[in-house]
Design a protein around this motif. Structure first.
Motif, PDB file in Angstrom:
ATOM      1  N   ASN A 186       0.803  -1.219   0.000  1.00 40.23           N
ATOM      2  CA  ASN A 186       0.000   0.000   0.000  1.00 40.23           C
ATOM      3  C   ASN A 186       0.836   1.268   0.000  1.00 40.23           C
ATOM      4  O   ASN A 186       0.307   2.360  -0.231  1.00 40.23           O
ATOM      5  N   TYR A 187       2.133   1.159   0.270  1.00 40.53           N
ATOM      6  CA  TYR A 187       2.988   2.343   0.348  1.00 40.53           C
ATOM      7  C   TYR A 187       3.348   2.875  -1.041  1.00 40.53           C
ATOM      8  O   TYR A 187       3.870   3.974  -1.171  1.00 40.53           O
ATOM      9  N   TYR A 188       3.058   2.071  -2.056  1.00 39.22           N
ATOM     10  CA  TYR A 188       3.418   2.445  -3.423  1.00 39.22           C
ATOM     11  C   TYR A 188       2.277   2.171  -4.392  1.00 39.22           C
ATOM     12  O   TYR A 188       1.451   1.284  -4.160  1.00 39.22           O
ATOM     13  N   PRO A 230       5.776   6.410  -4.898  1.00 37.68           N
ATOM     14  CA  PRO A 230       5.357   6.622  -3.499  1.00 37.68           C
ATOM     15  C   PRO A 230       3.920   7.113  -3.388  1.00 37.68           C
ATOM     16  O   PRO A 230       3.505   8.012  -4.127  1.00 37.68           O
ATOM     17  N   ASN A 231       3.175   6.524  -2.485  1.00 43.53           N
ATOM     18  CA  ASN A 231       1.787   6.903  -2.217  1.00 43.53           C
ATOM     19  C   ASN A 231       1.791   7.936  -1.094  1.00 43.53           C
ATOM     20  O   ASN A 231       1.384   7.662   0.030  1.00 43.53           O
ATOM     21  N   ALA A 278       3.783   8.584   4.555  1.00 42.68           N
ATOM     22  CA  ALA A 278       4.987   9.428   4.477  1.00 42.68           C
ATOM     23  C   ALA A 278       6.170   8.600   3.984  1.00 42.68           C
ATOM     24  O   ALA A 278       7.226   8.504   4.626  1.00 42.68           O
ATOM     25  N   THR A 279       6.009   7.999   2.821  1.00 49.70           N
ATOM     26  CA  THR A 279       7.035   7.142   2.237  1.00 49.70           C
ATOM     27  C   THR A 279       8.297   7.959   1.948  1.00 49.70           C
ATOM     28  O   THR A 279       8.209   9.067   1.422  1.00 49.70           O
ATOM     29  N   LYS A 280       9.461   7.396   2.262  1.00 54.12           N
ATOM     30  CA  LYS A 280      10.722   8.117   2.113  1.00 54.12           C
ATOM     31  C   LYS A 280      11.576   7.582   0.969  1.00 54.12           C
ATOM     32  O   LYS A 280      12.544   8.234   0.560  1.00 54.12           O
ATOM     33  N   GLU A 308      11.998  12.767 -11.747  1.00 54.74           N
ATOM     34  CA  GLU A 308      12.077  13.726 -10.640  1.00 54.74           C
ATOM     35  C   GLU A 308      10.689  14.009 -10.065  1.00 54.74           C
ATOM     36  O   GLU A 308      10.505  14.068  -8.841  1.00 54.74           O
ATOM     37  N   ALA A 309       9.703  14.137 -10.938  1.00 55.44           N
ATOM     38  CA  ALA A 309       8.332  14.384 -10.471  1.00 55.44           C
ATOM     39  C   ALA A 309       7.727  13.130  -9.875  1.00 55.44           C
ATOM     40  O   ALA A 309       7.003  13.189  -8.873  1.00 55.44           O
ATOM     41  N   LEU A 310       8.010  11.969 -10.472  1.00 54.74           N
ATOM     42  CA  LEU A 310       7.400  10.725 -10.010  1.00 54.74           C
ATOM     43  C   LEU A 310       7.885  10.317  -8.618  1.00 54.74           C
ATOM     44  O   LEU A 310       7.119   9.776  -7.825  1.00 54.74           O
ATOM     45  N   ARG A 311       9.140  10.563  -8.338  1.00 54.05           N
ATOM     46  CA  ARG A 311       9.658  10.120  -7.023  1.00 54.05           C
ATOM     47  C   ARG A 311       9.276  11.082  -5.899  1.00 54.05           C
ATOM     48  O   ARG A 311       9.365  10.741  -4.726  1.00 54.05           O
ATOM     49  N   GLN A 312       8.827  12.285  -6.247  1.00 53.98           N
ATOM     50  CA  GLN A 312       8.247  13.250  -5.291  1.00 53.98           C
ATOM     51  C   GLN A 312       9.135  13.489  -4.068  1.00 53.98           C
ATOM     52  O   GLN A 312       8.669  13.509  -2.924  1.00 53.98           O
TER      53      GLN A 312
END
Length: 585
Positions: free
Chosen positions: A480-482, A501-502, A507-509, A557-561
């Motif tokens: 669920n974190y992704y 990351p969801n 608060a996925t790091k 860069e945008a996808l990994r947030q």
């Protein structure tokens, strides 16, 4: 929040209740004149949770002569209220829902007769002013549903009373019979002098108009050769958006609740829609609508999402409504994965592992043809498990519509894997937490690799990269974190997996790009030619170049947030992980 704000009709199928209790209704009444211009006896198939029942309830309220005086109250604010048709309020309505019919094999006919009898008695009580006392006495005295139908047919024909028949879930109990009682019992009730086929024969010529819905066309082909006047409109482009919600309808609904204070004034409606699209959208039911209309949202799922937003001011943590688990179990039972023949398991696996399948779309078919894999793909289409993505000559490209359905396919895959080797998913989800929050990826990915090794050893040394990816897709989707994005296009190539990351809910790091490589045992053990890399090293070097190129894509860069991106390569030989490393650059 404005006190006059319409309530959201979650789980409500009664049109009159929705209107009279100030609940929000997505107006579908503009389809009524289109339906009236079709032949008089209509079949319309749609998946579960697309609003069939409330649409039929609306039809009932509109055409029912006993509700004619309520027309302005019920329809005054809707499209048809300003554009009424000549048939409004003209009919006496017999409204049946065959999902209420069931029971053991020895009671099927008795239960069906009892249900029909009860509904016909209710019909007569509503319209009793149109019938003489002696007829009503004979009618109520009869304990046979089919006899009541015959009496009603004669009387209404003599008096010139127009009748409208509405049937919901016409295929529900017959599909249950086919699944639980077997083909012989199913055949007995839908063919020759079977009671179900017999009652459809009686409908013929009795009703001026008929509208029948269900989730599959299987029963349609088997019972209607005696009926033989039905017109199937399920794949006609003008009715593509008649059920479910269009993009415009979703946008209008969300704007209403924002304006009325139901959702926060700061809510970004377009962002909310973008979040829902991968989960609830992308249905297309007509080839001719593929490039001319927006795709269709699952209406129940949209209402579930909005209900959570109204209650909590944010999207639901579980994007899939837990109530759909019942649908999944029904589907799983109906498909009988442990008893399939005709390589239907192979069809399921192909769709789950590749996301689509190319096949002709057959609009009606008999139950005995369900063992045909091509017919099976059509069945999956009508269930909403596939949708039209494109064409390839005379065939359709049928694909998984969204993440909600994709997770069901992965559930089927996991069922197949679990038959061969147990995977401790509780332990696996603990590893996913470590990956998401602490960047500890090695233990979790090794665990998955070991689990795959057990499955592949049972399956005669699987070495196919597609099967490996299918396994990882199935189990990564427990995370669920992704959001797991398979085959994501990055820099003119397709990475195997991007774990996005969801951050809306966690608060996925850390985020991950995974590249899976498969090598045959023969190639792995072969000696390199002088001055050249071994095949294993050459494959690894190619994988490094690929994954670095993917990571350098502008989209990343945008996808990994803002999370730390890990680039992991896993190399498998004969189903076993032989090398796993993080690429640092």
């Amino acid at each position: 929040m404005n006190q006059n704000m319409k309530r959201l009709p979650y789980g409500i199928n009664d049109f009159e209740a929705v209107i009279e209790q100030n609940q929000y209704y997505v107006d579908k009444t503009m389809y009524l004149p289109l339906l009236e211009n079709q032949p008089s006896n209509i079949f319309f198939i749609r998946p579960r949770r697309f609003g069939k029942s409330i649409f039929l309830s609306m039809l009932h309220a509109y055409y029912d002569c006993s509700k004619k005086e309520k027309f302005q109250t019920l329809f005054g604010d809707l499209w048809v209220g300003k554009h009424p048709t000549p048939l409004q309020g003209k009919y006496q309505i017999l409204h049946l829902d065959f999902s209420y019919v069931g029971g053991g094999i020895e009671k099927l006919e008795e239960n069906f007769n009892m249900y029909l009898r009860v509904k016909l008695d209710g019909f007569m009580r509503v319209y009793q002013e149109f019938y003489l006392a002696d007829f009503k006495e004979r009618f109520f005295k009869s304990d046979s549903g089919t006899e009541k139908l015959a009496l009603l047919q004669d009387e209404t024909a003599a008096k010139g009373i127009p009748l409208y028949l509405i049937i919901d879930e016409y295929d529900n109990f017959t599909n249950t019979v086919l699944n639980e009682q077997g083909e012989n019992v199913y055949w007995a009730i839908t063919h020759a002098d079977g009671f179900y086929r017999d009652v459809f024969k009686k409908f013929k010529g009795m009703f001026e108009r008929i509208f029948i819905t269900g989730v599959s066309p299987v029963t349609l082909d088997d019972v209607t050769s005696g009926f033989n006047i039905g017109w199937h409109i399920s794949t006609k482009p003008e009715f593509n958006q008649m059920l479910g919600f269009s993009l415009e309808e979703v946008r209008k609904m969300f704007a209403y609740y924002k304006e009325m204070g139901g959702i926060p004034a700061t809510s970004d409606i377009e962002a909310m829609i973008d979040e829902m699209k991968p989960w609830y959208d992308n249905y297309c039911f007509s080839e001719d609508a593929l490039h001319t209309q927006s795709k269709v949202f699952n209406s129940d799922m949209v209402i579930y999402y909005l209900r959570n937003y109204i209650d909590r001011g944010e999207a639901p943590k579980q994007m899939i409504d837990p109530n759909t688990k019942t649908d999944y179990n029904k589907m799983k039972k109906l498909l009988q994965l442990d008893k399939l023949d005709g390589d239907r398991k192979g069809v399921i696996r192909t769709i789950a592992e590749t996301g689509q399948i190319v096949a002709p779309l057959t609009e009606t078919f008999s139950a005995y043809r369900l063992t045909d894999p091509q017919i099976f793909t059509s069945l999956l289409f009508f269930y909403g498990m596939l949708t039209i993505k494109g064409t390839r000559g005379d065939k359709m490209i049928l694909g998984i519509p969204n993440n909600n359905v994709r997770k069901q396919y992965y559930g089927y895959l996991m069922d197949l894997y679990e038959e061969r080797s147990y995977v401790d998913t509780n332990q696996l989800t603990d590893y996913y937490y470590d990956m998401a929050y602490e960047g500890k990826w090695r233990e979790g990915l090794q665990f998955m690799a070991d689990a795959y090794s057990k499955v592949s050893s049972v399956r005669d040394g699987i070495e196919s990269e597609r099967n490996l990816q299918g396994f990882f897709m199935a189990y990564l989707n427990l995370n669920n974190y992704y959001y797991t994005a398979p085959e994501l296009e990055l820099n003119h190539g397709y990475c195997d997996f991007f774990l996005l990351p969801n951050l809306t809910h966690y608060a996925t790091k850390h985020s991950y790009i995974l590249e899976l490589k498969v090598l045959s045992k023969k190639d792995y053990e072969s000696k390199p030619e002088d001055g050249k890399l071994s095949k294993a090293e050459a494959q690894w070097q190619e994988a490094e170049e690929q994954i670095k190129r993917y990571a350098a894509a502008p989209r990343v860069e945008a996808l990994r947030q803002g999370t730390m991106l890990h680039k992991i390569i896993m190399q498998f030989v004969a189903g076993k992980l032989v090398r796993m490393e993080e690429v640092v650059c």
